[in-house]
Design a protein around this motif. Structure first.
Motif, PDB file in Angstrom:
ATOM      1  N   PRO A  81      23.097  96.741  85.067  1.00 22.41           N
ATOM      2  CA  PRO A  81      22.536  97.740  84.147  1.00 22.41           C
ATOM      3  C   PRO A  81      22.453  97.236  82.715  1.00 22.41           C
ATOM      4  N   ASN A  82      21.401  97.659  82.025  1.00 17.82           N
ATOM      5  CA  ASN A  82      21.238  97.338  80.605  1.00 17.82           C
ATOM      6  C   ASN A  82      20.655  98.568  79.912  1.00 17.82           C
ATOM      7  N   PHE A  83      21.287  98.987  78.784  1.00 13.54           N
ATOM      8  CA  PHE A  83      20.891 100.242  78.134  1.00 13.54           C
ATOM      9  C   PHE A  83      20.578 100.013  76.660  1.00 13.54           C
ATOM     10  N   LYS A  84      19.619 100.800  76.158  1.00 14.18           N
ATOM     11  CA  LYS A  84      19.300 100.819  74.731  1.00 14.18           C
ATOM     12  C   LYS A  84      19.145 102.277  74.289  1.00 14.18           C
ATOM     13  N   THR A  85      19.953 102.682  73.308  1.00 17.23           N
ATOM     14  CA  THR A  85      19.835 104.031  72.751  1.00 17.23           C
ATOM     15  C   THR A  85      20.411 104.020  71.342  1.00 17.23           C
ATOM     16  N   THR A  86      19.939 104.919  70.515  1.00 17.88           N
ATOM     17  CA  THR A  86      20.411 104.980  69.129  1.00 17.88           C
ATOM     18  C   THR A  86      21.603 105.923  68.975  1.00 17.88           C
ATOM     19  N   ILE A  87      21.968 106.662  70.040  1.00 17.34           N
ATOM     20  CA  ILE A  87      23.054 107.641  69.917  1.00 17.34           C
ATOM     21  C   ILE A  87      23.800 107.770  71.243  1.00 17.34           C
ATOM     22  N   GLY A  88      25.088 108.019  71.143  1.00 19.63           N
ATOM     23  CA  GLY A  88      25.882 108.291  72.336  1.00 19.63           C
ATOM     24  C   GLY A  88      26.313 107.040  73.088  1.00 19.63           C
ATOM     25  N   LEU A  89      27.018 107.264  74.173  1.00 23.37           N
ATOM     26  CA  LEU A  89      27.492 106.194  75.037  1.00 23.37           C
ATOM     27  C   LEU A  89      26.822 106.318  76.397  1.00 23.37           C
ATOM     28  N   VAL A  90      26.483 105.175  76.994  1.00 25.03           N
ATOM     29  CA  VAL A  90      25.827 105.181  78.303  1.00 25.03           C
ATOM     30  C   VAL A  90      26.613 104.277  79.249  1.00 25.03           C
ATOM     31  N   LYS A  91      26.830 104.777  80.452  1.00 32.80           N
ATOM     32  CA  LYS A  91      27.483 103.929  81.463  1.00 32.80           C
ATOM     33  C   LYS A  91      26.820 104.181  82.817  1.00 32.80           C
TER      34      LYS A  91
END
Length: 432
Positions: free
Chosen positions: A330-340
């Motif tokens: 998995p690979n994530f991109k976001t400007t806010i919060g946490l992703v798992k």
């Protein structure tokens, strides 16, 4: 109204009676109950098992609690709901006394259990069922039966008067009332934004720290109240459905003029619950689209938008977005919060500690996929997105506490505190 149970029986997991009490002559012998229960419940096919069954003109009503079966019987026209309410209340009281209600705790406390069975029901009719009142004269630590001449002195007034849920002589240095209005939103939304199902389940929870025997009056923005009294309301009036009250509420008064009047129990209790079937637009709208799905790669774009007022903030928001069960790297991109990535749920979990109203955020996620595709790889798009959240100082229905009056003969002043909270219930948004 119907009759309550003629007998109460507590059985172990094999259907053997541990303890029982007969309240009327029609109560069957414990061996009969054990035999019938074993044959008709324990040895029956699963689809044939019923919580209420009739055998030889005896009605059997039962619940399971941990490793016990609690059974009520009646040969008369029993009020099944009354019996079930009593069985659950009995389990609650025994749990308070023994901390854990199980087979061993009953065997270790036969005397106290018999005392409670005798005090909580009379001739099949439930009597005192509040633990806080029962504990005043049935002490689990001492197990001692008092002499007949002593008993009149120790029975609290609350047992003999109409307020069995509250004791006399309660005193507090600071008198306060805390009222929480909590609403859970069940929502199912199609991928195009159409609301397929929306339901609000509300509950009013109270914590009363009040001296004496106070009378409380609660006013809500109840549509039927305004219509019944001919009054006008400046704001929104709501029409509550499926209202259920705590036993302390004077039902006759409510049915007559929609006034919620009551003498509250001491401490925490649930005053009332209600339901509203009403169209509610999603408080948090989430849409996801697959931008690239090949035999070796998956790319997802997820947008989340809060559609409540700017001054409100949703706390501890979790957005669970399904992904294929063979996704990896998995690979994530976001400007806010946490992703798992949570492989146990085959989902991305996007967590935002705070989500202010009228805001929109985006998440990009990519995964690698095995070159050999599983048969149900695309099934993930048929699983809805789920949301978890809590919005303080906000209600979906618009319910309002118009007043909370506290009247006590000594004339003390008490402070009422009211909070509003909206939470997710079964909140789902379809991807396709």
């Amino acid at each position: 109204m119907g009759y309550g149970p003629s007998g109460v029986y507590i059985l172990d997991m094999k259907g053997k009676t541990i303890i029982h009490r007969a309240y009327r002559r029609d109560a069957p012998a414990s061996t009969t109950v054990s035999d019938r229960f074993t044959r008709l419940v324990l040895e029956a096919e699963e689809e044939n098992i019923k919580p209420v069954f009739l055998h030889n003109d005896i009605n059997y009503m039962w619940i399971r609690y941990n490793n016990l079966f609690i059974v009520g019987t009646s040969a008369l026209n029993a009020n099944a709901m009354m019996v079930f309410a009593f069985l659950y209340k009995l389990a609650e009281v025994l749990t308070h006394y023994f901390r854990e209600l199980e087979e061993e705790s009953i065997k270790d406390n036969f005397v106290v259990t018999y005392e409670l069975l005798d005090e909580m029901i009379d001739n099949g009719y439930p009597q005192t069922t509040e633990y806080k009142v029962l504990r005043e004269y049935i002490k689990s630590e001492s197990h001692r039966l008092q002499q007949e001449e002593e008993q009149q002195a120790v029975v609290p007034i609350s047992v003999s008067n109409a307020v069995s849920w509250r004791s006399e002589g309660i005193k507090y240095k600071k008198n306060e009332v805390f009222l929480d209005v909590i609403e859970r939103l069940n929502l199912l939304v199609a991928s195009n934004g159409n609301v397929l199902r929306s339901e609000i389940l509300g509950v009013l929870k109270m914590r009363t720290l009040l001296s004496g025997m106070p009378e409380l009056k609660l006013g809500l923005n109840d549509k039927l109240l305004f219509e019944a009294t001919g009054r006008q309301t400046r704001g929104k009036a709501i029409e509550l459905e499926d209202i259920k009250f705590h036993q302390c509420v004077r039902l006759a008064r409510f049915e007559n003029d929609r006034t919620i009047s009551f003498i509250p129990p001491d401490g925490e209790f649930e005053l009332m619950s209600y339901r509203l079937n009403t169209h509610v637009k999603p408080l948090i709208w989430v849409e996801s689209r697959v931008e690239h799905l090949s035999s070796s790669k998956l790319e997802l774009v997820v947008k989340a938008k809060s559609q409540f007022k700017t001054r409100s903030i949703a706390n501890n928001v979790q957005i669970l977005i399904p992904v294929p069960n063979d996704a990896a790297s998995p690979n994530f991109k976001t400007t806010i919060g946490l992703v798992k990535y949570d492989p146990t749920q085959d989902s991305i979990v996007w967590t935002l500690k705070q989500f202010q109203g009228q805001k929109e955020y985006m998440l990009r996620a990519s995964f690698t996929l095995p070159s050999v595709a599983s048969e149900d790889r695309n099934r993930f798009q048929k699983i809805p997105i789920r949301l978890i959240f809590e919005i303080p100082y906000f209600t979906v229905s618009g319910i309002q506490v118009r007043y909370l009056k506290i009247i006590e003969k000594s004339g003390y002043q008490a402070l009422p505190w009211v909070r509003y909270i909206t939470q997710n219930g079964d909140y789902q948004i379809r991807m396709l």
